[in-house]
Write an enzyme that holds these catalytic residues in place. Structure first.
Site, PDB file in Angstrom:
ATOM      1  N   SER A   5      -3.501   5.641   1.566  1.00 34.84           N
ATOM      2  CA  SER A   5      -3.809   5.215   2.925  1.00 34.84           C
ATOM      3  C   SER A   5      -5.292   4.805   3.037  1.00 34.84           C
ATOM      4  CB  SER A   5      -3.452   6.329   3.910  1.00 34.84           C
ATOM      5  OG  SER A   5      -3.508   5.889   5.234  1.00 34.84           O
TER       6      SER A   5
ATOM      7  N   ASP B 211       6.612   1.366   7.056  1.00 37.90           N
ATOM      8  CA  ASP B 211       5.179   1.664   7.154  1.00 37.90           C
ATOM      9  C   ASP B 211       4.474   0.447   7.738  1.00 37.90           C
ATOM     10  OD1 ASP B 211       2.537   2.402   6.824  1.00 37.90           O
ATOM     11  OD2 ASP B 211       2.583   2.380   4.629  1.00 37.90           O
TER      12      ASP B 211
ATOM     13  N   HIS C 149       5.039   5.946   5.959  1.00 38.85           N
ATOM     14  CA  HIS C 149       3.622   6.175   5.682  1.00 38.85           C
ATOM     15  C   HIS C 149       3.315   7.667   5.523  1.00 38.85           C
ATOM     16  CE1 HIS C 149      -0.553   4.882   5.511  1.00 38.85           C
ATOM     17  NE2 HIS C 149      -0.839   5.993   6.160  1.00 38.85           N
TER      18      HIS C 149
END
Length: 410
Positions: free
Chosen positions: A196, A350, A380
């Protein structure tokens, strides 16, 4: 006395009831804006995790409103409060690289040769996450790939704005590259890795070190559902997955702004695309455009919004979004061409999926070898949930295994 006790009990009962109603009200509000697609494996488990995260945030907000602590500090405390014991297969030590805290994981088993080295940057939107939140993940990578892993505790926003996190990750990586022999690491097999926001930082560090002759050349970069641009929050994945936990479309813009400026002012204008000048938008269309995303990823009914009129005042506050150290997808071809072999993991459900797909194309177009792993039922944050209080997901384990297998191939 009895009357006083009765009043006190009633007051406490009312406070608790009100507190519960506040929490449940916030949860219900958030659920009204959330969606768990039928393609997600074990949707009930994801819903429970979502409830836990929302409840933590709501309690933090209540504590902030009554002056006990900030919401951010409470959430960080809850996330990082658990510590693990000794690992029978790893030496684990906390150190400082320059002024940056790091935790090093070294396999205990003797090795006939120098090991791989992995610089790991945790996710959390540049605001949350820590060495502790990704402890199990880093232990697993070190054990299963027989690598020396260095987890970096970079400074977080909003207290420390851009480029603080990037600078910490870069400085820690440079320090490690200059002292590899001390940790038994092969200079030809050092990789940067992150999930991320950590994937964003890994990409930025990799770009900065590309072409540098004063450091060993990075062997690879591993980017797990990375956020790589803040120009267009209307790409297909942002609309298809706008309400899918654990990262909503609005939250993605919120975190980017918090990292950039320490506040989330003009979030709506950024979501609508009013923050980028028309000429600059045209310039970057060759890299940031739905046209560069394979058609199979657009079949879930994409209805992209047309950008609203440009607002110069907003651009002045966010113009650093165009810096590659913040948005690596915007780096020039001359930099991208020098990047090491890459591994990119994306998840179907995501909002950041298309950032990964666009970067994959950029790398391949510039002759960089890319290993791409796509979790069709992933969302995610799924890999950072590895062994998370019994809430791990099979597809997350598959994703982690793919990372380990990639490292072993280096």
């Amino acid at each position: 006395m009895a009357v006083v006790l009765t009043v006190l009990v009633l007051f406490l009962a009312g406070f608790v009831a009100g507190f519960i109603l506040l929490v449940m009200g916030a949860i219900n509000f958030d659920f009204s804006n959330s969606e768990i697609p039928p393609g997600v494996n074990q949707p009930a488990k994801l819903r429970i995790i979502h409830i836990i995260l929302i409840s933590t945030a709501v309690v933090g907000k209540i504590l902030e409103n009554i002056g006990i602590c900030t919401q951010v500090s409470f959430v960080r405390y809850v996330q990082g409060r658990k510590t693990l014991g000794v690992d029978p297969k790893l030496f684990i030590k906390d150190l400082w690289f320059e002024k940056v805290p790091v935790r090093i994981y070294q396999p205990k088993a003797p090795s006939a040769s120098q090991r791989r080295g992995v610089m790991f940057f945790h996710g959390g939107g540049w605001v949350f996450g820590s060495i502790e939140t990704h402890e199990k993940l880093c232990r697993s990578i070190a054990r299963d790939s027989d690598s020396v892993v260095v987890s970096v505790g970079y400074r977080l926003a909003p207290e420390h704005k851009y480029p603080a996190a990037y600078e910490d990750c870069l400085n820690a990586t440079q320090h490690f590259l200059h002292h590899l022999e001390h940790y038994g690491v092969d200079p030809a097999r050092v990789t940067v890795c992150g999930d991320s926001a950590g994937g964003n930082l890994a990409a930025a560090v990799s770009q900065t070190l590309a072409g540098r002759s004063d450091f060993p050349k990075l062997r690879a970069q591993i980017l797990l559902y990375p956020g790589l641009q803040a120009l267009d929050f209307n790409l297909p994945s942002y609309h298809q997955n706008r309400g899918v936990p654990l990262l909503f479309r609005e939250r993605a813009a919120f975190f980017a702004l918090l990292y950039l400026n320490g506040d989330a002012l003009h979030m709506q204008e950024v979501l609508e695309g009013s923050h980028i000048p028309p000429d600059m938008r045209v310039k970057y269309t060759k890299w940031v455009s739905p046209d560069n995303i394979p058609e199979k990823f657009k079949v879930r009914g994409v209805r992209p919004l047309r950008p609203t009129d440009f607002i110069a005042e907003v651009y002045e506050t966010v113009k650093r979004f165009c810096e590659p150290n913040l948005c690596p997808l915007l780096a020039e071809d001359s930099v991208v061409q020098q990047l090491p072999e890459s591994f990119i993991l994306t998840c179907e459900y995501d909002v950041l999926r298309d950032d990964g797909l666009l970067y994959k194309k950029r790398l391949e177009d510039n002759g960089v070898r890319v290993t791409w792993y796509h979790l069709e039922d992933g969302f995610h944050g799924i890999i950072s949930l590895y062994d998370y209080c019994g809430f791990s997901f099979p597809s997350g384990k598959r994703g982690l295994d793919s990372v380990v297998n990639f490292l072993k191939s280096l």
